[in-house]
Design an enzyme around this catalytic site. Sequence first.
Site, PDB file in Angstrom:
ATOM      1  N   LYS A 188       0.853  -1.200   0.000  1.00  0.00           N
ATOM      2  CA  LYS A 188       0.000   0.000   0.000  1.00  0.00           C
ATOM      3  C   LYS A 188       0.885   1.246   0.000  1.00  0.00           C
ATOM      4  CE  LYS A 188      -1.920   2.935   2.779  1.00  0.00           C
ATOM      5  NZ  LYS A 188      -2.080   4.106   1.897  1.00  0.00           N
ATOM      6  N   GLY A 241       7.150   5.285   7.668  1.00  0.00           N
ATOM      7  CA  GLY A 241       6.262   6.431   7.842  1.00  0.00           C
ATOM      8  C   GLY A 241       6.503   7.076   9.185  1.00  0.00           C
ATOM      9  N   GLY A 246       3.675   4.101  13.047  1.00  0.00           N
ATOM     10  CA  GLY A 246       4.536   2.937  13.282  1.00  0.00           C
ATOM     11  C   GLY A 246       4.195   2.261  14.609  1.00  0.00           C
ATOM     12  N   GLU A 263      10.622   1.614   9.667  1.00  0.00           N
ATOM     13  CA  GLU A 263      11.533   2.736   9.371  1.00  0.00           C
ATOM     14  C   GLU A 263      10.759   4.002   9.680  1.00  0.00           C
ATOM     15  OE1 GLU A 263      14.583   2.550   8.712  1.00  0.00           O
ATOM     16  OE2 GLU A 263      14.663   0.403   8.302  1.00  0.00           O
ATOM     17  N   CYS A 297      13.304  11.500   6.252  1.00  0.00           N
ATOM     18  CA  CYS A 297      13.611  11.007   7.590  1.00  0.00           C
ATOM     19  C   CYS A 297      15.090  11.210   7.918  1.00  0.00           C
ATOM     20  CB  CYS A 297      13.226   9.542   7.713  1.00  0.00           C
ATOM     21  SG  CYS A 297      13.915   8.519   6.413  1.00  0.00           S
ATOM     22  N   GLU A 395      10.344  16.010  14.491  1.00  0.00           N
ATOM     23  CA  GLU A 395      10.584  15.995  13.054  1.00  0.00           C
ATOM     24  C   GLU A 395       9.714  17.072  12.407  1.00  0.00           C
ATOM     25  OE1 GLU A 395       9.427  12.285  11.251  1.00  0.00           O
ATOM     26  OE2 GLU A 395      11.333  12.140  10.218  1.00  0.00           O
TER      27      GLU A 395
HETATM   28  P1  NDP Z   1       2.000   8.234   7.979  1.00  0.00           P
HETATM   29  O1  NDP Z   1       2.768   7.475   8.961  1.00  0.00           O
HETATM   30  O2  NDP Z   1       0.675   8.746   8.344  1.00  0.00           O
HETATM   31  O3  NDP Z   1       1.798   7.366   6.649  1.00  0.00           O
HETATM   32  C1  NDP Z   1       2.688   6.359   6.186  1.00  0.00           C
HETATM   33  C2  NDP Z   1       1.886   5.253   5.518  1.00  0.00           C
HETATM   34  O4  NDP Z   1       1.045   4.628   6.502  1.00  0.00           O
HETATM   35  C3  NDP Z   1       0.939   5.762   4.431  1.00  0.00           C
HETATM   36  O5  NDP Z   1       0.833   4.804   3.396  1.00  0.00           O
HETATM   37  C4  NDP Z   1      -0.371   5.871   5.180  1.00  0.00           C
HETATM   38  O6  NDP Z   1      -1.497   5.839   4.351  1.00  0.00           O
HETATM   39  C5  NDP Z   1      -0.303   4.639   6.067  1.00  0.00           C
HETATM   40  N1  NDP Z   1      -1.185   4.677   7.207  1.00  0.00           N
HETATM   41  C6  NDP Z   1      -1.744   5.761   7.815  1.00  0.00           C
HETATM   42  N2  NDP Z   1      -2.551   5.359   8.826  1.00  0.00           N
HETATM   43  C7  NDP Z   1      -2.505   4.014   8.856  1.00  0.00           C
HETATM   44  C8  NDP Z   1      -3.109   3.011   9.667  1.00  0.00           C
HETATM   45  N3  NDP Z   1      -3.963   3.332  10.650  1.00  0.00           N
HETATM   46  N4  NDP Z   1      -2.828   1.732   9.423  1.00  0.00           N
HETATM   47  C9  NDP Z   1      -1.983   1.384   8.435  1.00  0.00           C
HETATM   48  N5  NDP Z   1      -1.397   2.276   7.613  1.00  0.00           N
HETATM   49  C10 NDP Z   1      -1.632   3.574   7.830  1.00  0.00           C
HETATM   50  O7  NDP Z   1       2.876   9.390   7.484  1.00  0.00           O
HETATM   51  P2  NDP Z   1       2.353  10.652   6.677  1.00  0.00           P
HETATM   52  O8  NDP Z   1       2.505  10.293   5.268  1.00  0.00           O
HETATM   53  O9  NDP Z   1       1.040  11.171   7.077  1.00  0.00           O
HETATM   54  O10 NDP Z   1       3.399  11.708   7.207  1.00  0.00           O
HETATM   55  C11 NDP Z   1       3.228  12.287   8.488  1.00  0.00           C
HETATM   56  C12 NDP Z   1       4.541  12.480   9.135  1.00  0.00           C
HETATM   57  O11 NDP Z   1       5.238  11.246   9.216  1.00  0.00           O
HETATM   58  C13 NDP Z   1       5.484  13.381   8.401  1.00  0.00           C
HETATM   59  O12 NDP Z   1       5.230  14.707   8.656  1.00  0.00           O
HETATM   60  C14 NDP Z   1       6.788  12.906   8.922  1.00  0.00           C
HETATM   61  O13 NDP Z   1       7.065  13.493  10.158  1.00  0.00           O
HETATM   62  C15 NDP Z   1       6.600  11.443   9.089  1.00  0.00           C
HETATM   63  N6  NDP Z   1       7.084  10.634   7.978  1.00  0.00           N
HETATM   64  C16 NDP Z   1       8.237   9.961   8.104  1.00  0.00           C
HETATM   65  C17 NDP Z   1       8.729   9.240   7.053  1.00  0.00           C
HETATM   66  C18 NDP Z   1       9.991   8.510   7.115  1.00  0.00           C
HETATM   67  O14 NDP Z   1      10.549   8.172   6.075  1.00  0.00           O
HETATM   68  N7  NDP Z   1      10.499   8.208   8.275  1.00  0.00           N
HETATM   69  C19 NDP Z   1       8.040   9.186   5.787  1.00  0.00           C
HETATM   70  C20 NDP Z   1       6.806   9.893   5.757  1.00  0.00           C
HETATM   71  C21 NDP Z   1       6.361  10.572   6.830  1.00  0.00           C
HETATM   72  P3  NDP Z   1      -2.168   7.166   3.770  1.00  0.00           P
HETATM   73  O15 NDP Z   1      -1.185   8.265   3.908  1.00  0.00           O
HETATM   74  O16 NDP Z   1      -2.456   6.818   2.374  1.00  0.00           O
HETATM   75  O17 NDP Z   1      -3.394   7.401   4.575  1.00  0.00           O
END
Ligand code: NDP
Length: 501
Positions: A188, A241, A246, A263, A297, A395
């Site tokens: 996903k 994410g 996480g 991660e 990140c 972050e």
């Molecule tokens: P999220 O953690 O919200 O999203 C990451 C992934 O998880 C997306 O595919 C999202 O889907 C999915 N997701 C969201 N909620 C759920 C759930 N309840 N169960 C399973 N999967 C889920 O990150 P965001 O994209 O919203 O970013 C928010 C913050 O996260 C950023 O501002 C940053 O601080 C951090 N981040 C860190 C990253 C890293 O590489 N370490 C990468 C991206 C973000 P969908 O978005 O489609 O709803």
Amino acid sequence: MTAHVKPKALENFKARDFRMLIDGVWTEGAGPALERVAPGHGIVVSRYPAGTKADAERAIAAARKAFDHGPWPTMTGAERSNILLKAADLIAARADELAFLDCIESGKPISQAKGELGGAADIWRYAAALARDLHGESYNTLGEGTLGVVLREAIGVVSIITPWNFPFLIVSQKLPFALAAGCTTVVKPSELTSGSTLVLGEILIEAGVPAGVVNILTGTGPEVGAPMTTHPDVDMISFTGSTGVGRLTMANAAQTLKKVSLELGGKNPQIVFPDANLDEFIDAAVFGAYFNAGECCNAGSRLILHKSIAAEVTARIADLASKVKVGDPLDPTTQLGAIITPQHLEKIGTFVIDAAKAGASVALGGEALDLGLGQFMAPTILSGVLPDMAVAREEVFGPVLSVLTFETTEEAIRIANAIDYGLSASVWSRDFDTCLTIGRKVRAGTVWMNTFMDGASELPFGGYRQSGLGRELGRHAVEDYTETKTLNMHMGARTGWWMPR
Ligand code: NDP
């Protein structure tokens, strides 16, 4: 800001309609499509099915069937390797199309997106090589009548959940290794940037990956992501994410004791000593802070400068940062593109306002830029940041650099470690002892010495503490998607009866 006219670079562009991939079949969604508005251009560029829990269940069932009945897990390593190599060739052949999708959907500069595609193709080739080298161990030292064999078996069905900041690169840090091990998968991507992952689905079919081995769902996290973390037929979750989601993923996985690889976020310190090559560092500082608009990140968002050089170095960084080219992500000369969503831009702005209220000074930028399309943020530097301010601990995920200072090596290490994250760090000094001391004492998964954010498929990547669990890349990356099984084999008459004979 939404565009009223189509930007010139997209004059002949038509929004692309995508479908999900379930059990080898491209599938429409039941409900209305999700529309992606390009963050750097303000127009709708993609439409995706809004996947549902029922779609997730069908995808998981397809992956389960493909794992339990094969042929993917029972193929030879060489057969899987050849398919992964073909996929790498097809990724390279379609790199421009994939980079374009990542650029318009995420707002990252096109030149950077192309670089990421080159890196991704290399990872697929590296995983292909590992597929042939996956092996267990044998022990013939357990006595004459015993032979111990330790097998490495694919763990099963893996849920792969990825974010929006590096759409193609991050799926490439997970999927080829899971496939190399013989796993089947449900993937996903973020609802904001699903395009390149769906094109990857086309590539994998063409490369010869059988139906059901890779299923790709679109939709929101709570709707399709959540069932991927709870369903009993899923054996492992690989997630990148936010730390918050996480943590939720890990809690969900605990219900059925799934293996979890995470991660998550980072707040990465760059520690700079007076004897460092400052010319080299200043370029790396600007790159580390503004690469991918700081939505990374690994961003080097926390400078810890020796007090004696802090004023001079901050001024030089500000001078160089003011020359960073912010603009249309499709312009090949752009270095800093758009911010992912208007809401995220607002969140970044709030961090800057709060830092100023807490006593930090805005040495550069600090505000959104109105370029007439989408949403952009000026390269920003905050000086006088103290270790307990939110901007120094959390972050920001935007082009905001915080400058802190230190006087002794011990103090630098203490400041570097005084946060919840531990993804990466760097140290800048010409003194070997200083570099090694910092390298060993800073609690982070990667410590760069006199460089920043260099990477290679061979080098493991992942975080300490709340930056995550497990490592991606490196020679053990395929093993992460396996279980070990012990075969304890007995030869000849069994000795050591428990009951008297
Ligand atoms: P999220 O953690 O919200 O999203 C990451 C992934 O998880 C997306 O595919 C999202 O889907 C999915 N997701 C969201 N909620 C759920 C759930 N309840 N169960 C399973 N999967 C889920 O990150 P965001 O994209 O919203 O970013 C928010 C913050 O996260 C950023 O501002 C940053 O601080 C951090 N981040 C860190 C990253 C890293 O590489 N370490 C990468 C991206 C973000 P969908 O978005 O489609 O709803």
